[in-house]
Design a protein around this motif. Sequence first.
Motif, PDB file in Angstrom:
ATOM      1  N   GLY A 226       0.797  -1.223   0.000  1.00 51.94           N
ATOM      2  CA  GLY A 226       0.000   0.000   0.000  1.00 51.94           C
ATOM      3  C   GLY A 226       0.824   1.265   0.000  1.00 51.94           C
ATOM      4  N   SER A 227       2.145   1.127  -0.189  1.00 43.34           N
ATOM      5  CA  SER A 227       2.989   2.312  -0.112  1.00 43.34           C
ATOM      6  C   SER A 227       3.025   3.092  -1.426  1.00 43.34           C
ATOM      7  CB  SER A 227       4.410   1.901   0.294  1.00 43.34           C
ATOM      8  OG  SER A 227       4.908   0.949  -0.627  1.00 43.34           O
ATOM      9  N   GLY A 228       2.469   2.543  -2.495  1.00 37.99           N
ATOM     10  CA  GLY A 228       2.378   3.314  -3.742  1.00 37.99           C
ATOM     11  C   GLY A 228       3.263   2.831  -4.869  1.00 37.99           C
ATOM     12  N   LYS A 229       3.870   1.641  -4.722  1.00 42.62           N
ATOM     13  CA  LYS A 229       4.778   1.131  -5.744  1.00 42.62           C
ATOM     14  C   LYS A 229       4.057   0.919  -7.079  1.00 42.62           C
ATOM     15  CE  LYS A 229       5.787  -2.541  -3.263  1.00 42.62           C
ATOM     16  NZ  LYS A 229       4.955  -2.341  -2.051  1.00 42.62           N
ATOM     17  N   THR A 230       2.962   0.190  -7.012  1.00 46.26           N
ATOM     18  CA  THR A 230       2.215  -0.086  -8.243  1.00 46.26           C
ATOM     19  C   THR A 230       1.706   1.216  -8.866  1.00 46.26           C
ATOM     20  OG1 THR A 230       1.569  -2.242  -7.416  1.00 46.26           O
ATOM     21  CG2 THR A 230       0.245  -1.337  -9.205  1.00 46.26           C
ATOM     22  N   THR A 231       1.250   2.114  -8.011  1.00 46.78           N
ATOM     23  CA  THR A 231       0.733   3.392  -8.512  1.00 46.78           C
ATOM     24  C   THR A 231       1.814   4.158  -9.274  1.00 46.78           C
ATOM     25  OG1 THR A 231      -0.667   3.437  -6.547  1.00 46.78           O
ATOM     26  CG2 THR A 231      -0.552   5.448  -7.849  1.00 46.78           C
TER      27      THR A 231
ATOM     28  N   ASP B 138       3.690   5.294   2.365  1.00 43.63           N
ATOM     29  CA  ASP B 138       2.563   6.223   2.315  1.00 43.63           C
ATOM     30  C   ASP B 138       2.617   7.134   1.092  1.00 43.63           C
ATOM     31  OD1 ASP B 138       1.665   5.172   4.695  1.00 43.63           O
ATOM     32  OD2 ASP B 138       2.899   6.571   5.876  1.00 43.63           O
ATOM     33  N   GLY B 139       3.018   6.602  -0.005  1.00 39.72           N
ATOM     34  CA  GLY B 139       3.021   7.367  -1.250  1.00 39.72           C
ATOM     35  C   GLY B 139       4.207   8.305  -1.397  1.00 39.72           C
ATOM     36  N   LYS B 140       5.140   8.202  -0.466  1.00 37.96           N
ATOM     37  CA  LYS B 140       6.310   9.078  -0.566  1.00 37.96           C
ATOM     38  C   LYS B 140       7.563   8.228  -0.735  1.00 37.96           C
ATOM     39  CE  LYS B 140       4.908  12.566   2.886  1.00 37.96           C
ATOM     40  NZ  LYS B 140       3.719  11.944   3.323  1.00 37.96           N
ATOM     41  N   ILE B 141       8.587   8.854  -1.321  1.00 43.05           N
ATOM     42  CA  ILE B 141       9.881   8.184  -1.381  1.00 43.05           C
ATOM     43  C   ILE B 141      10.615   8.544  -0.107  1.00 43.05           C
ATOM     44  CG2 ILE B 141      12.097   8.122  -2.574  1.00 43.05           C
ATOM     45  CD1 ILE B 141      10.573   8.445  -5.172  1.00 43.05           C
ATOM     46  N   ILE B 142      10.975   7.506   0.679  1.00 48.63           N
ATOM     47  CA  ILE B 142      11.624   7.827   1.947  1.00 48.63           C
ATOM     48  C   ILE B 142      13.126   7.592   1.896  1.00 48.63           C
ATOM     49  CG2 ILE B 142       9.593   7.538   3.420  1.00 48.63           C
ATOM     50  CD1 ILE B 142      10.671   4.703   4.043  1.00 48.63           C
ATOM     51  N   SER B 143      13.555   6.831   0.902  1.00 49.33           N
ATOM     52  CA  SER B 143      15.004   6.748   0.729  1.00 49.33           C
ATOM     53  C   SER B 143      15.307   6.321  -0.692  1.00 49.33           C
ATOM     54  CB  SER B 143      15.615   5.767   1.739  1.00 49.33           C
ATOM     55  OG  SER B 143      15.566   4.444   1.227  1.00 49.33           O
ATOM     56  N   ASP B 144      16.455   6.698  -1.180  1.00 51.03           N
ATOM     57  CA  ASP B 144      16.816   6.456  -2.577  1.00 51.03           C
ATOM     58  C   ASP B 144      18.322   6.319  -2.623  1.00 51.03           C
ATOM     59  OD1 ASP B 144      17.279   6.444  -5.269  1.00 51.03           O
ATOM     60  OD2 ASP B 144      15.991   8.169  -5.718  1.00 51.03           O
ATOM     61  N   GLU B 145      18.797   5.069  -2.652  1.00 47.57           N
ATOM     62  CA  GLU B 145      20.240   4.870  -2.540  1.00 47.57           C
ATOM     63  C   GLU B 145      20.778   3.969  -3.628  1.00 47.57           C
ATOM     64  OE1 GLU B 145      20.212   2.936   1.183  1.00 47.57           O
ATOM     65  OE2 GLU B 145      19.889   4.785   2.330  1.00 47.57           O
ATOM     66  N   ALA B 146      21.967   4.346  -4.107  1.00 49.22           N
ATOM     67  CA  ALA B 146      22.683   3.444  -5.001  1.00 49.22           C
ATOM     68  C   ALA B 146      23.316   2.367  -4.132  1.00 49.22           C
ATOM     69  CB  ALA B 146      23.764   4.208  -5.758  1.00 49.22           C
ATOM     70  N   GLN B 147      23.468   1.157  -4.693  1.00 46.75           N
ATOM     71  CA  GLN B 147      24.135   0.122  -3.895  1.00 46.75           C
ATOM     72  C   GLN B 147      24.956  -0.811  -4.774  1.00 46.75           C
ATOM     73  OE1 GLN B 147      20.841  -1.834  -1.901  1.00 46.75           O
ATOM     74  NE2 GLN B 147      20.684  -3.268  -3.592  1.00 46.75           N
TER      75      GLN B 147
END
Lengths: 413, 227
Positions: free
Chosen positions: B43-48, B218-227
Amino acid sequence: MAAHRLHFSVLLTLSWRNLWRNHRRTGIMLGAIAVGVWAMIFMTALMRGMVDDMLNEGIHNLPGHIQIQHPDFLDDPSVANSIAEPAGEFEALLQRIESKRWATRIRVPAVIASERETRGINLVGIEPAAEADVSGLPELLSAGRFLESRKDSGIIIGAKLAERLETRLGKRVVVMSQDPDNNIRERGFRIVGIYRAKLPGLEEFNVYAARDTLQQLLRIEGRVSQIIVVGEDYRDIEPLYRQVRQQAPADLQVRAWYEIDTYLATMFNMMDGFVLVWVIIIFLALSFGLVNTLVMAIFERVREIGLIQALGMRPALILYQILMESTLLLLIGLGLGNGLALATIKPLESGLDISVVAEGMAMMGASSMLYPKLTSSDLLLANSVVILLGVLTSILPAWRAAKLDPVRALNST
Amino acid sequence: MSAIHCHQLCKTFHQGDEIITGLDHVDITIETGEFVCLSGPSGSGKTTLLNAIGGLDTPDSGEIRMGDLRIDQLKRGALADMRLHHIGFVFQAYNLIPVLSARENVEFVMQVQGVATAERARKANAILAEVGLQGLEDRRPAQLSGGQQQRVAVARAIVSQPDLVLADEPTANLDSVAAAHLMGLFASLNENHGATFVIATHDKRVMAYARRLVKMQDGKIISDEAQ
Ligand SMILES: Nc1ncnc2c1ncn2[C@@H]1O[C@H](COP(=O)(O)OP(=O)(O)OP(=O)(O)O)[C@@H](O)[C@H]1O
Ligand SMILES: [Mg+2]
């Protein structure tokens, strides 16, 4: 171009497979279309056959497809309103017409008397050799012989009239009429033939004698009441009618069968309308089933439609796919319906005996045998109404399928 | 295929009186050739987000650009063409056309694209073998297991080597061997053909392959990291 062909084949595959997904529903709909189309074609053929029979009979009784006469003849059918036998250029034209079927006639009111009874009649002077083509009278003969030449001294009367006059074949009768100077002329004739008509009224009224014999009796040598022309087909006499009108002497009145008998003309003209209305009524009944079938078929695969949209199928292609599915359904149904109609009409073409139910029909000039008449234009009409209107009614459900939102369709259950 | 830029994407859903947040001011740029994993709770919004990027769903506000092309402003027909020619989809659930066999499902997109018959068949057979479905090509979806169906969907998504592959839980129904094989396939397609991958997943095995991990909540990006 190649891409279009590929689109077509993928749409066809989808349509065909989807069509057979629900055998029962498709089967029922096919059955309904087949029966509907059968009813369209079969009933139309019966109606055509019946009306054709009535028209042919009616035109035989007029008789002829085209009549040429004195302008006052219809109001006052006396010998005074006679015309000259066709001669010169006009006769040459009549000889040239393709059917070669024309004859002159004398028609005057007269009185016929047997030893016991006297009755008013319509005395008709005919050219025996041509009469078979013009009115089919020889075929109606039930006893005795037909007139043998234009100078024959015999007379032919209807069975009903013979009964009324209490006379019979071989007896003598006296016929009285007037010459152009209003002198009473009379002559004895031997009854050489008795005929039976489909319309009892005619049988009692029309009495036939040889033309030249009557000319002599009525002192109108070289003159006749009418010239009767018969074309190949009563439905298509316009060219002949025009030709005759151009060539006929200006002081004569030329009229086609539909001007002579407006009742027949109305029947003829209304026929096409009847067929169209009939075909459309059946189609309307079918269209409910068709739309329902499509709506159900679409409803069952909303997710699939969402999927193929998501994969990149344009909405227009989805519309085409549904229309193609409906077209396939219609085409198969039409095939079955036409087959069924042909299979049921062919064996009946030699005649369907309806005498049990058709006592009353005889009064309208219809025979007790019904010959279904399948015309290519009626076939074409039924088939094109079904396919064109069928595809047209499918557009709305198909369009709604094309308008589905892919994400919502995919997530629907 | 150019980079994808999402700017301040918002999407809400209405369910009765309730307003559900699908995307809440999402900013993300995905460069060409990237291999991105979207993770986050249910429900965090991935599919959306995947749907918005793929032009399946239009955001309520914000913009999505592919190079200079405003995807959020395209008409339905143009969006369909874009999906057809540039994007391979693997959906979370319903993926296959039931009336078509496995091979036909894989050929479907190529057929709509207008690829010639022989080439289509060759590619479809090769890719089905690649995902381990040799011998099952003529089965209908109903005759395949969930995992096999998923592999058909993956085969279809990558068969015409799209610029962008959007996959939603592609390994959900796969055992570890099949999952590893599939990810290997994705990785090689990414490396050898430069195809961009965005994969929404809960699967740690999948995240291991990612070179960039985006976490949502919750529809927001909370982290975005290269790995
Ligand atoms: N069509 C819809 N109608 C109503 N709410 C929706 C709809 N689609 C998504 N949502 C809601 O939007 C939010 C985000 O959904 P989304 O499907 O993007 O989540 P997700 O991250 O893909 O979850 P999952 O991991 O379970 O697939 C959820 O709260 C969901 O309930
Ligand atoms: Mg999801």
